[in-house]
Design a protein around this motif. Structure first.
Motif, mmCIF file in Angstrom:
data_model
loop_
_atom_site.group_PDB
_atom_site.id
_atom_site.type_symbol
_atom_site.label_atom_id
_atom_site.label_comp_id
_atom_site.label_asym_id
_atom_site.label_seq_id
_atom_site.Cartn_x
_atom_site.Cartn_y
_atom_site.Cartn_z
ATOM 1 N N LYS A 294 0.836 -1.208 0.000
ATOM 2 C CA LYS A 294 0.000 0.000 0.000
ATOM 3 C C LYS A 294 0.866 1.252 0.000
ATOM 4 O O LYS A 294 0.625 2.188 -0.774
ATOM 5 N N ALA A 297 2.458 1.828 -3.356
ATOM 6 C CA ALA A 297 1.520 2.270 -4.396
ATOM 7 C C ALA A 297 1.025 3.684 -4.180
ATOM 8 O O ALA A 297 0.683 4.388 -5.146
ATOM 9 N N THR A 298 0.968 4.149 -2.930
ATOM 10 C CA THR A 298 0.270 5.418 -2.657
ATOM 11 C C THR A 298 1.097 6.487 -1.959
ATOM 12 O O THR A 298 0.775 7.682 -2.073
ATOM 13 N N ASN A 354 -4.578 -9.698 -2.072
ATOM 14 C CA ASN A 354 -3.688 -9.164 -3.098
ATOM 15 C C ASN A 354 -4.368 -8.065 -3.899
ATOM 16 O O ASN A 354 -3.759 -7.046 -4.238
ATOM 17 N N LYS A 355 -5.657 -8.248 -4.167
ATOM 18 C CA LYS A 355 -6.393 -7.260 -4.947
ATOM 19 C C LYS A 355 -6.752 -6.030 -4.119
ATOM 20 O O LYS A 355 -6.585 -4.891 -4.583
ATOM 21 N N ASN A 356 -7.221 -6.237 -2.911
ATOM 22 C CA ASN A 356 -7.769 -5.139 -2.124
ATOM 23 C C ASN A 356 -6.769 -4.466 -1.190
ATOM 24 O O ASN A 356 -6.966 -3.312 -0.806
ATOM 25 N N TYR A 359 -2.605 -4.128 -4.021
ATOM 26 C CA TYR A 359 -2.574 -3.539 -5.360
ATOM 27 C C TYR A 359 -2.012 -4.520 -6.392
ATOM 28 O O TYR A 359 -1.354 -4.119 -7.355
ATOM 29 N N GLN A 361 0.417 -6.619 -6.291
ATOM 30 C CA GLN A 361 1.880 -6.632 -6.448
ATOM 31 C C GLN A 361 2.526 -7.990 -6.172
ATOM 32 O O GLN A 361 3.665 -8.227 -6.552
#
Length: 607
Positions: A294, A297-298, A354-356, A359, A361
């Protein structure tokens, strides 16, 4: 900081000579048959020749200077002794203060070259090793490093140090000082080909410094080492600074050229990773290895990233990623049944996480030796099947008939089908649902356990898992403790379930005893976190240690991997084949990254 052996003991030179008629020559001793070598490989020959100037993955012209500021997310430190099981050692101590006899290269499976030892001698069967020490090798107080220091280090570490050393060097039968700069280790097991290399990894302590001191009780008195840095300033539990030794005795050796380039290295301690991340972006420290998908990604956005003041890179590596997962403490009754452990794995929804949360990865892990040729795949066949066949009556049939894959939730059925499978397995294990609770049919004991954490950020992974199991009537408690308490409970095996990383190298060997062997299952402080105690695993571990060549090592490790996976000792998590790093642009790194990935000891500060 972790590294094989023979399938059977080789016939010794003297045994052969007893049956061969010889002319007037006297028997040649094993020592005389062992020629001095500059380096050694686990199998085959080392890549770098004698007298090599530097490793290929460093910059030999890297300038010295500058300060590297680092962060540690932990509740401080209370010791400068990283080799004792008591206390929490300051970050960086073993890396910067202590040299070893040999230095491993990062671009080979397992090869090592002389550091304190100028050369080593070991016969074909590796039944002993002699280390010849460099005349110029010095401790930081100017005293020479002698064979006496090597023997003292071995005896101290294996009797007073962390239990790991006792297990790691268990096959050493005798240590002999042959001269002030020559020390010999004899081995009780001549099939353990790794011993000369792992003895080369042993940190060398100054016998004269510890003569009037009790090992492990020096607290925060800066010790004398032999490495490239000494302890400078420190604030107890909050920060520590290492200062480069300008006249470091080994600075021009090929194993040191282009490395350890910063004048000062400072570690500041943070109790919260979110605060640490903001501190990095504000310039409080210089380099960050990011573990959160997370954050990656952000959080790494803004003007400093856009104008190149802070650089963000995902640097590919080719090292085994090992195993990260929810680790069961099988010493606890609740996890003593493999069927229960297998069932609980169906409650972890990796695809959703992995999806929520991540991201997209990550890749799911399905081997203890992930990202290497050592990982088992498909069904056992050929040599691997031959290795497993003698144990067939003591292994579950799945080892031979089913390829191990962790539960998945892709597809329409998703988690619902997985929970149904979990329920079927739990019923086989004797459990049933009463009044909405999963209980054992005979004892009425509820299926309940605690997950121990020290990273608050991991709650977002654990809580969905807890909620999924609640649908089966399983009561899961999540307990968050500080890092020091976590370490103590880990050493005492005082937990039901933890999230744990079990690292691996390209050349597994003696450290496998520390992970899986029954002799370490109840040894406080060992890395046998799951309490594995299985005669088949013990036998396979010894086979790995004794592998006579690389090909056989691969087959034996795959067999061990397959048996461990079918023991359901962990619920596998995920892995990444890149190092996610962010750093301020005054830091520079070599053009070539070795297969083991990022190593800050090879970086430098822009002049």
């Amino acid at each position: 900081m972790t590294r094989t052996r023979k399938a059977s003991t080789l016939t010794s030179l003297f045994s052969v000579m007893a049956f061969v008629a010889m002319p007037v020559f006297s028997p040649v001793s094993a020592t005389e048959q062992a020629e001095p070598k500059h380096g050694i490989a686990m199998h085959g020959e080392p890549n770098y020749p004698a007298g090599f100037s530097h490793f290929d993955y460093v910059n030999p012209q890297a300038p010295k200077g500058g300060t590297l500021k680092m962060a540690v997310v932990a509740n401080g430190f209370d010791s400068f002794n990283p080799f004792d099981i008591r206390g929490v050692a300051a970050a960086g101590i073993s890396n910067y203060l202590y040299d070893t006899l040999l230095e491993s290269s990062d671009d080979e499976p397992f090869s090592a070259y002389g550091l304190i030892a100028e050369s080593l001698e070991t016969p074909e069967d590796r039944s002993f090793v002699v280390f010849n020490l460099r005349e110029q090798a010095r401790f930081q107080d100017g005293e020479p490093i002698t064979a006496e220091d090597v023997k003292f280090s071995f005896e101290t570490l294996t009797t007073k140090g962390h239990p790991f050393f006792r297990n790691y060097y268990a096959d050493v039968s005798k240590v002999t000082i042959e001269s002030p700069r020559r020390v010999r280790f004899d081995f009780s097991d001549t099939s353990n080909r790794e011993l000369p290399l792992i003895l080369g990894q042993m940190p060398i302590l100054p016998a004269h410094y510890w003569e009037d001191r009790e090992f492990g009780e020096n607290g925060l008195t800066p010790p004398v080492g032999s490495g490239p840095y000494r302890i400078g300033s420190f604030e107890t539990g909050r920060s520590i600074t290492y200062e480069r030794i300008e006249d470091y005795w080994a600075k021009d050796l090929g194993v040191r050229k282009g490395r350890f380039n910063f004048d000062r290295i400072t570690y500041d301690y943070y109790t919260d990773d979110t605060v640490a991340l903001e501190g990095f972006k504000a310039g409080s420290f210089d380099f960050r290895l990011e573990s959160s998908a997370k954050n990656w990604a952000t959080a790494y956005t803004g003007g400093k990233f856009e104008n190149g003041t802070i650089l963000k890179e995902a640097i590919e590596h080719h090292r085994p990623t090992g195993m990260q997962g929810f680790a069961f403490n099988t010493r606890r009754e609740v996890f003593s049944d493999p069927l229960v452990r297998e069932a609980l794995a169906y409650g972890f929804d990796f695809e959703w996480a992995n999806k929520n949360l991540f991201y997209g990865q990550y890749t799911r892990t399905d081997s203890y030796f992930e990202n290497s040729e050592l990982a088992s795949t498909g069904l056992p066949q050929g040599r691997e099947l031959e290795i497993l066949e003698p144990f067939r009556d003591r292994l579950v049939e799945d080892v031979f008939t089913e390829e191990y894959t962790p539960p998945e939730t892709d597809g329409q059925a998703g988690l619902r089908q997985n929970l149904k499978t979990a329920l079927e397995l739990l019923r086989k294990a004797g459990y049933e649902i009463r009044d909405g609770k999963m209980v054992h049919g005979k004892t009425g004991e509820p299926l309940a356990f605690e997950i121990l954490l020290f990273q608050k950020s991991f709650e977002r992974v654990v809580l969905p898992f807890k909620n999924n199991l609640a649908r089966l009537g399983i009561d899961v408690t999540v307990r968050l403790v500080d890092s020091n308490q976590y370490i103590q409970r880990l050493r005492e095996f005082d937990y039901d379930m933890i999230t744990q990383v079990i690292g691996q190298s390209d050349s597994p060997g003696n450290e496998q005893r520390e992970y899986w062997h029954s002799s370490t299952a109840d040894a406080k402080g060992s890395r046998n976190y799951m309490g594995v105690s299985d005669p088949v695993v013990d036998a396979l571990v010894e086979m790995v240690i004794q592998a006579p060549n690389r090909e056989e090592l691969v087959h034996r490790t795959r067999a061990l991997d397959r048996v461990l996976l079918n023991g359901h000792y962990v619920i596998p998590h995920w892995h990444l084949t890149r190092d996610r790093v962010a750093y301020w642009n005054f830091l520079q790194r070599p053009a070539e990254t070795p297969k083991n990935g990022v190593d800050l000891n090879n970086w430098w500060a822009k002049p």
